[in-house]
Design an enzyme around this catalytic site. Structure first.
Site, PDB file in Angstrom:
ATOM      1  N   SER A 127       0.919  -1.252   0.208  1.00  0.00           N
ATOM      2  CA  SER A 127      -0.161  -0.137  -0.167  1.00  0.00           C
ATOM      3  C   SER A 127       0.657   1.746   0.321  1.00  0.00           C
ATOM      4  CB  SER A 127      -1.076  -0.313   1.198  1.00  0.00           C
ATOM      5  OG  SER A 127      -1.578   1.098   1.185  1.00  0.00           O
ATOM      6  N   TYR A 152      -2.448  -1.410  10.793  1.00  0.00           N
ATOM      7  CA  TYR A 152      -2.544  -2.171   9.928  1.00  0.00           C
ATOM      8  C   TYR A 152      -1.412  -1.469   8.526  1.00  0.00           C
ATOM      9  CZ  TYR A 152      -4.293  -1.322   4.462  1.00  0.00           C
ATOM     10  OH  TYR A 152      -3.924  -2.078   3.613  1.00  0.00           O
ATOM     11  N   LYS A 156       2.126  -3.390   6.860  1.00  0.00           N
ATOM     12  CA  LYS A 156       2.049  -3.517   5.632  1.00  0.00           C
ATOM     13  C   LYS A 156       3.903  -3.538   5.324  1.00  0.00           C
ATOM     14  CE  LYS A 156      -1.635  -4.410   3.345  1.00  0.00           C
ATOM     15  NZ  LYS A 156      -2.271  -5.482   2.371  1.00  0.00           N
TER      16      LYS A 156
END
Ligand code: UDP
Length: 356
Positions: A127, A152, A156
């Site tokens: 991302s 989160y 990544k």
């Protein structure tokens, strides 16, 4: 013989669009999903769009190593695209352990099984969140990663690093797989850093299906337009941007899906320049929240009820991609306009409401 791609999380929003494009490009697939954040609506849509009724579907949780291992024994897998992960930023702040456990353990299992079954090509869905807040725009793959602002985002970054280290460590492993005697083999990897995927398939048979109140802008817009939500809050109109609202690089979901096909082809056809590569998947075009809202109203001929609200914690002011590397190396470029994409998002919302 057709190459087979394992799509973990293949019943979800991005996974279902990627599965369609893979099948249409001539790949066999196997979809693995635990259906924790979606149902089979999109998988059924994939079957309709592709006219393929026999797409293998395995209801497994990638956090279960034995289940992943069984999949690699059952199918000869040439590449894995790993989507199976939680993705709600706010929830990850409230429940970090849930996010670290799910997102990291599932990826470790995919990598372990890939290595243990003679090696494999692994595409990781990363991302643009890894870039964080930056004044140097657009961002290239060389732009420094900033410390993650949520668990989160951290999963990544950590997953990218795990992939990089695994590729490095396994490069010299032997790759032969003999009948009944799998050998450890090299893992090769590509991380695709997505900007903001939006929209739906032009057939309106698959699209984003948020559970509960949407966190993301476009589902919130379409649900407001259809009357499911009363009013869109635009988070912040005092940012140092041309109109005061945040700028993002909104990328059409089908364009994004095609980038995966290009990346898989590069891996399975042995065209990688390095064993671990990173590509931005964006358009290179900044669009503000207000511009997106105006474009949605105009292209779909609807009026949207919206108001300005305070900034949302954790939002960066502006981010957009330099997509040059993907164009040069993958031969891939986003082609759909924001208007086309917003029309597809609206068609999907109407389809869901039975109004299409
Ligand atoms: N946004 C908004 N209202 C909403 C949801 C999002 O104004 O109800 C804004 C948000 O502040 C950001 C942009 O829309 O500037 C994109 O947010 P989204 O959550 O879709 O993606 P993100 O860029 O955070 O990954």
């Amino acid at each position: 013989m057709k190459k087979r791609v394992l799509v973990s999380g293949g019943a979800g929003y991005i996974g279902s669009h990627v599965t369609v494009e893979l099948i249409q490009a001539g790949y066999d697939v196997v979809v693995a999903d635990n259906l924790s954040n979606c149902d089979l609506t999109c998988f059924e849509g994939v079957k309709k769009i592709t006219g393929k009724d026999d797409i293998p579907f395995e209801k497994i949780d990638c956090c279960d190593y034995d289940a992943v291992d069984r999949l690699f024994s059952e199918f000869r897998i040439d590449a894995v695209i790993h989507f199976a992960a939680f993705k709600a930023v706010g929830e990850s702040v409230a429940e970090p352990l849930k996010y670290y456990r799910n997102n990291l353990v599932s990826f470790l299992n995919i990598l372990d099984a890939s290595k243990n079954h003679g090696g494999c090509n692994v595409l990781f869905s990363s991302s643009a969140t890894v870039y964080g807040e930056t004044d140097v725009l657009p961002v290239t793959e060389q732009s420094p990663r900033q410390p993650a602002t949520s668990p989160y985002g951290n999963t990544k970054q950590i997953s990218e690093d795990i992939l990089r280290d695994t590729v490095k460590a396994t490069a010299a492993y032997g790759a032969e797989v003999m009948a009944g005697m799998d050998r450890q083999g090299p893992v090769k990897g590509i991380a695709l850093r997505y900007f903001n995927p939006i929209g739906a398939h032009p057939s309106a048979l698959i699209g984003e299906l948020p559970r509960g109140v949407p966190n993301n802008l476009v589902p919130y817009i379409t649900q407001t337009a259809i009357g499911k939500r009363e009013c869109l809050s635009i988070f912040g109109n005092d940012y140092p941007t041309p109109d005061g609202t945040c700028q993002r690089d909104y990328i059409d979901i089908v364009d994004l899906a095609k980038a995966h096909v290009a990346a898989v082809a590069r891996m399975v056809e042995g065209k990688m320049k390095k064993d671990y590569e990173i590509f931005n998947v964006g358009t290179g075009r900044p669009v503000s929240v207000l511009e997106l809202v105006n474009a949605f109203e105009k292209v779909n001929g609807v009026k949207l009820n919206y108001k300005f609200a305070p900034r949302r914690a954790g939002d960066v002011t502006a981010i957009w991609a330099d997509p040059t590397l993907a164009e040069k190396e993958l031969g891939w470029k986003a082609v759909r306009t924001v208007e086309e994409t917003l029309a597809s998002a609206w068609a999907w919302e109407k389809h869901l409401a039975g109004k299409a």
